[in-house]
Design an enzyme around this catalytic site. Structure first.
Site, short mmCIF file in Angstrom:
data_model
loop_
_atom_site.label_atom_id
_atom_site.label_comp_id
_atom_site.label_asym_id
_atom_site.label_seq_id
_atom_site.Cartn_x
_atom_site.Cartn_y
_atom_site.Cartn_z
N CYS A 191 -10.92 6.14 60.25
CA CYS A 191 -11.20 5.98 61.54
C CYS A 191 -12.80 6.47 61.96
O CYS A 191 -13.03 6.99 62.88
CB CYS A 191 -10.19 6.72 62.80
SG CYS A 191 -8.67 5.80 62.62
N GLN A 225 -8.81 18.23 63.75
CA GLN A 225 -8.72 18.64 62.29
C GLN A 225 -8.86 19.91 62.26
O GLN A 225 -8.10 20.76 61.27
CB GLN A 225 -9.79 17.99 61.62
CG GLN A 225 -9.66 16.38 61.12
CD GLN A 225 -8.14 16.07 60.36
OE1 GLN A 225 -8.01 16.93 59.60
NE2 GLN A 225 -7.59 14.81 60.86
N ASP A 229 -13.60 18.09 69.63
CA ASP A 229 -12.34 17.13 69.03
C ASP A 229 -11.88 18.10 68.00
O ASP A 229 -12.44 18.43 67.20
CB ASP A 229 -12.82 15.72 68.66
CG ASP A 229 -11.78 15.11 67.53
OD1 ASP A 229 -10.66 15.80 67.85
OD2 ASP A 229 -12.05 14.20 66.91
N HIS A 280 -14.95 10.68 64.77
CA HIS A 280 -13.82 10.03 64.59
C HIS A 280 -13.91 8.81 65.78
O HIS A 280 -14.62 9.15 66.79
CB HIS A 280 -12.58 10.72 64.71
CG HIS A 280 -11.25 10.22 64.57
ND1 HIS A 280 -10.57 9.30 65.45
CD2 HIS A 280 -10.28 10.37 63.33
CE1 HIS A 280 -9.58 8.78 64.99
NE2 HIS A 280 -9.42 9.15 63.73
N LYS A 339 -0.33 16.92 63.58
CA LYS A 339 -1.14 17.51 62.60
C LYS A 339 -0.92 18.85 62.38
O LYS A 339 -1.39 19.57 61.51
CB LYS A 339 -2.64 17.33 62.49
CG LYS A 339 -3.11 15.81 62.87
CD LYS A 339 -4.46 15.89 62.89
CE LYS A 339 -4.78 14.42 63.26
NZ LYS A 339 -4.61 13.32 62.37
#
Length: 411
Positions: free
Chosen positions: A366, A205, A202, A125, A228
């Protein structure tokens, strides 16, 4: 479809927005990879803060400030427990992007030297790519990338080879927001540990869907967002191993992050407070703790999602003219389904879906370099979460039938 410990109908009743209609059709919200929806208890937590104890934290001795501070620091404890960390290792930021920037600018900018390398992946991303580009430019270090294979998995043979070249930093997504791929975090961390590299993950998600234990994962830094995970927007988290945080420089300066201020210079507060300058998103942090308690209370939603993924994959297999991006084996991916429709722009796919009340995303999400790698300008993306039903996925399939009719896609 259901699991023995999970009632998706009851869970859906906790989300006011899921009862609305769009274009005269029941809303089928399939854009949770961008932002999840918010349950009533989280909305109530924000209202309760403003109605009962709205005051700044860490700065007052009056009752409201004490209550606000206790709730804010209690939220830090809640987040820490949820991810298997210590409270002093939890830094609240504005979002996962800010969290990754803190790791990049606060640690890497002061530790990297000309000639050092930063190892990323081809599925990044922008939030875990652009900050490292800036670090590389300013420190004289350089970027390298672990490639992906034809199904969107990391090429682990290349990963081992590139890690053996001794990068100073290994940064990668726990799961891809385009491919859905779940990456082998433990193996990558182990390889990085062997050569002394710092690991930045990261987790934006993965955190909503996968169980997390920072001590088990072993990463130095791990970033994710509240919005999220059924929480509000404007709240992110950077987990940092405490010894790494002690090596990290603040990147925002002002009130709250200091222990002593003189005319000429200042001393920083201890972690995590030295990284939280100014008035934070108090009500958002408190509401995020409410979201975590909600996630812990509703039953085995992860097993329920594990059933949604193969259901979605089976639907895409039966959609003529539709190409799914990413792994086709359920155990290797999350319920993030990026796809193309032959001869139809992703924006047109999304618009037709919206006419049937189906909310999906369209664009490069992104991840522009990844899409270029795949030879695509963009994709449409449907994503599931703990409130998604098989009926909503069926409605997505119906919407794709409509797309093929409108644009005369060959079947």
């Amino acid at each position: 479809m259901s699991t023995s410990k999970y009632d998706v109908s009851a869970v859906r009743r906790e989300f006011p927005i899921l009862s609305r209609e769009v274009n005269g059709r029941p809303l089928a919200y399939l854009d949770s990879a961008a932002t999840s929806q918010t349950p009533r208890c989280v909305i109530d937590a924000i209202t309760d803060y403003y109605e009962r104890y709205n005051a700044n934290v860490h700065r007052g001795l009056h009752k409201l400030s004490e209550e606000s501070t206790a709730a804010f620091e209690g939220a830090r404890e809640t987040v820490a427990r949820y991810i298997g960390a210590d409270a002093q290792e939890i830094i609240f930021t504005g979002n996962a992007t800010e969290a990754l920037n803190l790791a990049a600018q606060g640690w890497a900018m002061t530790h990297l030297r000309p000639g050092d390398s930063i190892l990323l992946t081809e599925m990044e991303h922008h939030a875990n790519l652009v900050p490292w580009q800036v670090v590389a430019q300013r420190t004289g270090s350089h970027l390298r990338f672990i490639p992906i294979d034809e199904e969107g998995r990391l090429d682990m043979d290349e990963a081992r080879r590139l890690i053996s070249d001794r990068p100073r930093i290994l940064a990668f997504p726990h799961a891809s927001n385009v491919l859905g791929t779940i990456n082998p975090v433990a193996e990558l961390v182990s390889l990085a540990r062997d050569i002394g590299a710092v690991v930045v993950v990261d987790g934006a998600q993965a955190a909503p869907h996968l169980p997390l234990d920072m001590k088990e994962l072993g990463a130095d830094f791990y970033a994710f967002s509240a919005h999220k995970m059924c929480g509000p927007t404007g709240v992110g988290v950077l987990y940092g191993r405490f010894d790494r945080l002690e090596e990290t420089s603040p990147i925002l300066f002002g009130g709250s992050m200091i222990s002593r201020v003189r005319w000429e210079d200042s001393d920083w507060n201890i972690p995590p407070h030295c990284f939280e300058a100014g008035t934070p998103n108090i009500e958002g942090v408190i509401a995020f703790a409410a979201a975590i308690r909600f996630l812990e209370s509703i039953g085995d939603y992860r097993t329920y999602e594990d059933l949604l993924v193969p259901y979605g994959l089976s639907l895409f297999e039966r959609m003529p003219g539709v190409r799914l991006i990413g792994p086709t084996t359920p155990e290797d991916r999350l319920g993030v389904f990026s796809f193309t429709v032959d001869g139809v722009h992703p924006h047109d796919v999304s618009q037709v879906a919206d006419e049937l009340g189906v909310a999906i995303r369209a664009g490069h999400h992104c991840c522009e370099p990844l899409h270029k790698k795949l030879g695509l300008h963009g994709t449409a993306r449907a994503s599931v979460y703990l409130y998604t039903t098989t009926q909503e996925l069926d409605t997505l399939a119906e919407a794709m039938d409509r797309v093929r009719q409108v644009f005369a896609v060959a079947t």
